[in-house]
Structure formats: C-alpha cells, structure tokens
Design a protein around this motif. Structure first.
Motif, mmCIF file in Angstrom:
data_model
loop_
_atom_site.group_PDB
_atom_site.id
_atom_site.type_symbol
_atom_site.label_atom_id
_atom_site.label_comp_id
_atom_site.label_asym_id
_atom_site.label_seq_id
_atom_site.Cartn_x
_atom_site.Cartn_y
_atom_site.Cartn_z
ATOM 1 N N ALA A 1 -17.768 -10.885 -3.612
ATOM 2 C CA ALA A 1 -19.116 -10.386 -3.312
ATOM 3 C C ALA A 1 -19.869 -10.029 -4.598
ATOM 4 N N GLY A 2 -19.198 -10.165 -5.745
ATOM 5 C CA GLY A 2 -19.859 -9.924 -7.030
ATOM 6 C C GLY A 2 -20.198 -8.469 -7.290
ATOM 7 N N PRO A 3 -19.254 -7.540 -7.032
ATOM 8 C CA PRO A 3 -19.589 -6.114 -7.186
ATOM 9 C C PRO A 3 -19.672 -5.647 -8.640
ATOM 10 N N LYS A 4 -20.446 -4.563 -8.823
ATOM 11 C CA LYS A 4 -20.417 -3.842 -10.109
ATOM 12 C C LYS A 4 -19.370 -2.743 -10.011
ATOM 13 N N LEU A 5 -19.189 -2.264 -8.771
ATOM 14 C CA LEU A 5 -18.185 -1.225 -8.517
ATOM 15 C C LEU A 5 -17.298 -1.687 -7.370
ATOM 16 N N LEU A 6 -16.000 -1.703 -7.637
ATOM 17 C CA LEU A 6 -15.029 -2.109 -6.621
ATOM 18 C C LEU A 6 -14.254 -0.873 -6.180
ATOM 19 N N LEU A 7 -14.257 -0.618 -4.859
ATOM 20 C CA LEU A 7 -13.532 0.530 -4.311
ATOM 21 C C LEU A 7 -12.275 0.006 -3.626
ATOM 22 N N LEU A 8 -11.128 0.473 -4.063
ATOM 23 C CA LEU A 8 -9.871 -0.004 -3.475
ATOM 24 C C LEU A 8 -9.181 1.161 -2.771
ATOM 25 N N ASP A 9 -9.003 1.036 -1.452
ATOM 26 C CA ASP A 9 -8.377 2.101 -0.671
ATOM 27 C C ASP A 9 -6.899 1.771 -0.456
ATOM 28 N N GLU A 10 -6.056 2.423 -1.217
ATOM 29 C CA GLU A 10 -4.599 2.233 -1.174
ATOM 30 C C GLU A 10 -4.179 0.758 -1.264
ATOM 31 N N PRO A 11 -4.538 0.104 -2.362
ATOM 32 C CA PRO A 11 -4.222 -1.323 -2.481
ATOM 33 C C PRO A 11 -2.726 -1.625 -2.513
ATOM 34 N N ALA A 12 -1.909 -0.637 -2.912
ATOM 35 C CA ALA A 12 -0.466 -0.910 -3.018
ATOM 36 C C ALA A 12 0.306 -0.500 -1.763
ATOM 37 N N ALA A 13 -0.425 0.018 -0.748
ATOM 38 C CA ALA A 13 0.274 0.478 0.466
ATOM 39 C C ALA A 13 1.091 -0.667 1.066
ATOM 40 N N GLY A 14 2.338 -0.386 1.357
ATOM 41 C CA GLY A 14 3.203 -1.372 2.003
ATOM 42 C C GLY A 14 3.768 -2.423 1.058
ATOM 43 N N MET A 15 3.465 -2.305 -0.236
ATOM 44 C CA MET A 15 4.006 -3.302 -1.177
ATOM 45 C C MET A 15 5.336 -2.822 -1.753
ATOM 46 N N ASN A 16 6.184 -3.777 -2.123
ATOM 47 C CA ASN A 16 7.435 -3.384 -2.765
ATOM 48 C C ASN A 16 7.169 -3.113 -4.255
ATOM 49 N N PRO A 17 8.143 -2.494 -4.979
ATOM 50 C CA PRO A 17 7.886 -2.105 -6.374
ATOM 51 C C PRO A 17 7.426 -3.275 -7.264
ATOM 52 N N GLN A 18 8.009 -4.439 -7.056
ATOM 53 C CA GLN A 18 7.600 -5.587 -7.886
ATOM 54 C C GLN A 18 6.155 -5.990 -7.594
ATOM 55 N N GLU A 19 5.810 -6.028 -6.296
ATOM 56 C CA GLU A 19 4.435 -6.371 -5.921
ATOM 57 C C GLU A 19 3.450 -5.335 -6.479
ATOM 58 N N THR A 20 3.865 -4.058 -6.450
ATOM 59 C CA THR A 20 3.006 -2.990 -6.965
ATOM 60 C C THR A 20 2.770 -3.154 -8.464
ATOM 61 N N GLN A 21 3.847 -3.482 -9.182
ATOM 62 C CA GLN A 21 3.734 -3.725 -10.629
ATOM 63 C C GLN A 21 2.765 -4.869 -10.911
ATOM 64 N N ASP A 22 2.911 -5.952 -10.150
ATOM 65 C CA ASP A 22 2.047 -7.124 -10.357
ATOM 66 C C ASP A 22 0.594 -6.766 -10.046
ATOM 67 N N LEU A 23 0.415 -5.985 -8.959
ATOM 68 C CA LEU A 23 -0.933 -5.591 -8.556
ATOM 69 C C LEU A 23 -1.598 -4.730 -9.636
ATOM 70 N N MET A 24 -0.791 -3.863 -10.220
ATOM 71 C CA MET A 24 -1.283 -2.975 -11.269
ATOM 72 C C MET A 24 -1.865 -3.787 -12.430
ATOM 73 N N LYS A 25 -1.100 -4.782 -12.867
ATOM 74 C CA LYS A 25 -1.569 -5.629 -13.975
ATOM 75 C C LYS A 25 -2.827 -6.374 -13.567
ATOM 76 N N LEU A 26 -2.831 -6.817 -12.306
ATOM 77 C CA LEU A 26 -3.970 -7.592 -11.806
ATOM 78 C C LEU A 26 -5.256 -6.740 -11.785
#
Ligand SMILES: Nc1ncnc2c1ncn2[C@@H]1O[C@H](COP(=O)(O)OP(=O)(O)OP(=O)(O)O)[C@@H](O)[C@H]1O
Length: 263
Positions: A177-202
């Motif tokens: 949507a081309g935001p200037k501000l991105l709001l993420l509500d618990e993006p890592a919820a339900g992810m395993n530790p590896q997925e969370t690590q990858d998400l963090m870098k992303l």
C-alpha cells in the motif's frame, strides 16, 4: 541510520494526550507519543494494556474520546480507516486478516490497487492501458512477494498457506500500500524461534530499504529489544515509560508492570 525529519521539522506521527473510553473502561488514557521519519519503535505492555486499542485509534477504527493525532502534518480526526491508509499508514492485525479465498498474488494486488492508473472505463473495455497497468501491477505485486519469499506461492489460495507465511503475506500486503508508517500488531505471534529471527531481520531490512517508520506491538521481548530504537510501554491504558531498550529493561515501573515476567 540517520533520521530524516520532514520539511517543517515535525514528527511523522504526533499523538497528544489521546484517550479512549469504552463504557466505564479507560482503555487508553492521556497517551502522547511521537515517531520521526525512519524510526523503528516498539509498543509493549502486559495483556489488556491498551496496545491494540491504540493502533485502532491511530488507524481511525475508533475515534479518540480525547486528544489529537497528527499524521504527516495533518490532523486525522474525522477520517475513515481507508483515508488513513491512503495518507500513508498501513497495518497488520493481531489476528491475521487476509482475503482467505483469494490467491496470494491477489491479496497483494488489492493493496496495490490504489496506485493503479487505469480508469473504470479502461478496465471495462479492456483498453491497452488497462493491460499495461494490470501487467505492471502483477509485476510489482510479485516483487513484494519475492521480498517475503512467497513469489513461488503466488497462485496458492491464501488460507492454505502455513501460519508463518500468512503472517508474512499480511506484511507484504501492508507494504504494497506504499505506507510512510507501518503498524505491525504482534507480527511474531505464533512463529517459532527461527521464524522470529528471520522476521526480525526482515523488519529491519524493510525499514531501511523502503525508508519507512515502523511501530511494532510485540510480546516477544527478544524481537522488540533486538530491533527497536525506542520503546513505549503501556500499562492499564497509561504510558508508563519510554526510552531505549536498555533504559526500558532497567525501568522499575516496567519491571513492576511485568512482575514475574522477564523483560
Ligand atoms: N471495543 C471494546 N469495547 C469495550 N472494551 C474494549 C474494547 N476494546 C478494548 N477494550 C478493553 O480495553 C482494554 C485494552 O484492550 P486492548 O485489546 O487494547 O489491550 P492490548 O494491550 O492490546 O492487550 P493484548 O496484549 O492482550 O492484546 C481491555 O480492558 C479491553 O477489554
């Protein structure tokens, strides 16, 4: 990274003493925060602290009972959620909200649609300009999917994706949507530790690559403390602390609010 300030030197988001009452409950009370261009900010707090309500106030799902919200230099009072999105604020939800029965590609194309140049007439008559833009839109959507390693799944139905991929698709759609501000509500919820690590870098990479500001609600402290430059802490609707991750970890009010939990 060097923070950019907009032309008149004000913050991208300026929230002043915002409150929201539901019946007798003060879900959010007198909260003031600011976010500058390019900042990656965390919003934390125990369950029921008012975090999601605060996101709903920012995105005009709810009207504030008091206070004001200025985004990109303009007061947001009276705007509808879709108008907030087109002004440059996009979000994801605690409970993933995708168009479940549409393809992965179409989920992103829907968000990208607001940038489309074609008119209803060119679409209706299938004029060459329609196809050019449709083609461009598809290519752009695929490029967003590539970022999230979802391009090879573009024709799958969204609801059939594994949970972690649905979360990533939701972020891809918000980003499209081309935001200037991105709001993420618990993006890592339900992810395993590896997925969370990858998400963090992303998330970190997205901020730098797209030159966005990001406000992140998250219970996973390793993620919040690992990537956020500043953190705001809510407890029972009130802002009880703000500061760098190191300051927040040591803050007695924060420790008390999370009593028994590791900050
Ligand atoms: N629509 C509503 N009507 C009535 N009360 C509400 C409504 N939305 C939220 N609340 C109340 O406001 C308070 C804050 O809720 P909110 O969901 O914002 O907290 P949260 O910090 O996001 O919690 P969690 O971490 O558990 O998601 C709670 O007491 C909740 O019950």
């Amino acid at each position: 990274m060097e923070l950019q300030h907009n032309q008149n030197g004000t913050a991208l988001l300026d929230v002043t003493q915002v409150g929201r009452v539901f019946g007798g409950i003060r879900a959010v009370s007198d909260v003031s925060i600011h976010i500058d261009h390019g900042e990656l900010i965390g919003l934390i707090g125990p369950n029921g602290a008012g975090k999601t309500t605060f996101f709903n106030l920012l995105t005009a799902v709810y009207e504030p009972s008091s206070g004001s919200i200025t985004f990109d230099g303009k007061d947001t009072r009276g705007l509808k959620p879709y108008q907030i999105t087109s002004r440059g604020m996009a979000r994801t939800f605690q409970n993933i909200r995708l168009f479940n029965d549409l393809s992965v590609l179409d989920n992103v194309k829907i968000a990208y649609h607001r940038h489309a140049k074609h008119t209803i007439w060119s679409s209706f008559f299938r004029l060459p300009s329609h196809f050019r833009n449709e083609q461009e839109m598809t290519e752009k959507a695929v490029s967003f999917l590539k970022i999230f390693n979802l391009d090879h799944k573009k024709d799958e139905i969204a609801k059939n994706l594994p949970y972690g991929e649905q979360r990533r698709l939701e972020i891809a759609r918000a980003l499209a949507a081309g935001p200037k501000l991105l709001l993420l509500d618990e993006p890592a919820a339900g992810m395993n530790p590896q997925e969370t690590q990858d998400l963090m870098k992303l998330i970190y990479w997205i901020r730098d690559e797209f030159k966005l500001s990001i406000l992140l609600i998250e219970h996973d402290m390793s993620l919040v403390m690992g990537i956020c430059e500043r953190i705001y802490v809510l407890d029972q609707g009130k802002l009880i602390a703000d500061g760098t991750p190191d300051e927040i970890k040591k803050n007695p009010r924060v420790i008390e609010a999370y009593l028994g939990q590791e900050v």
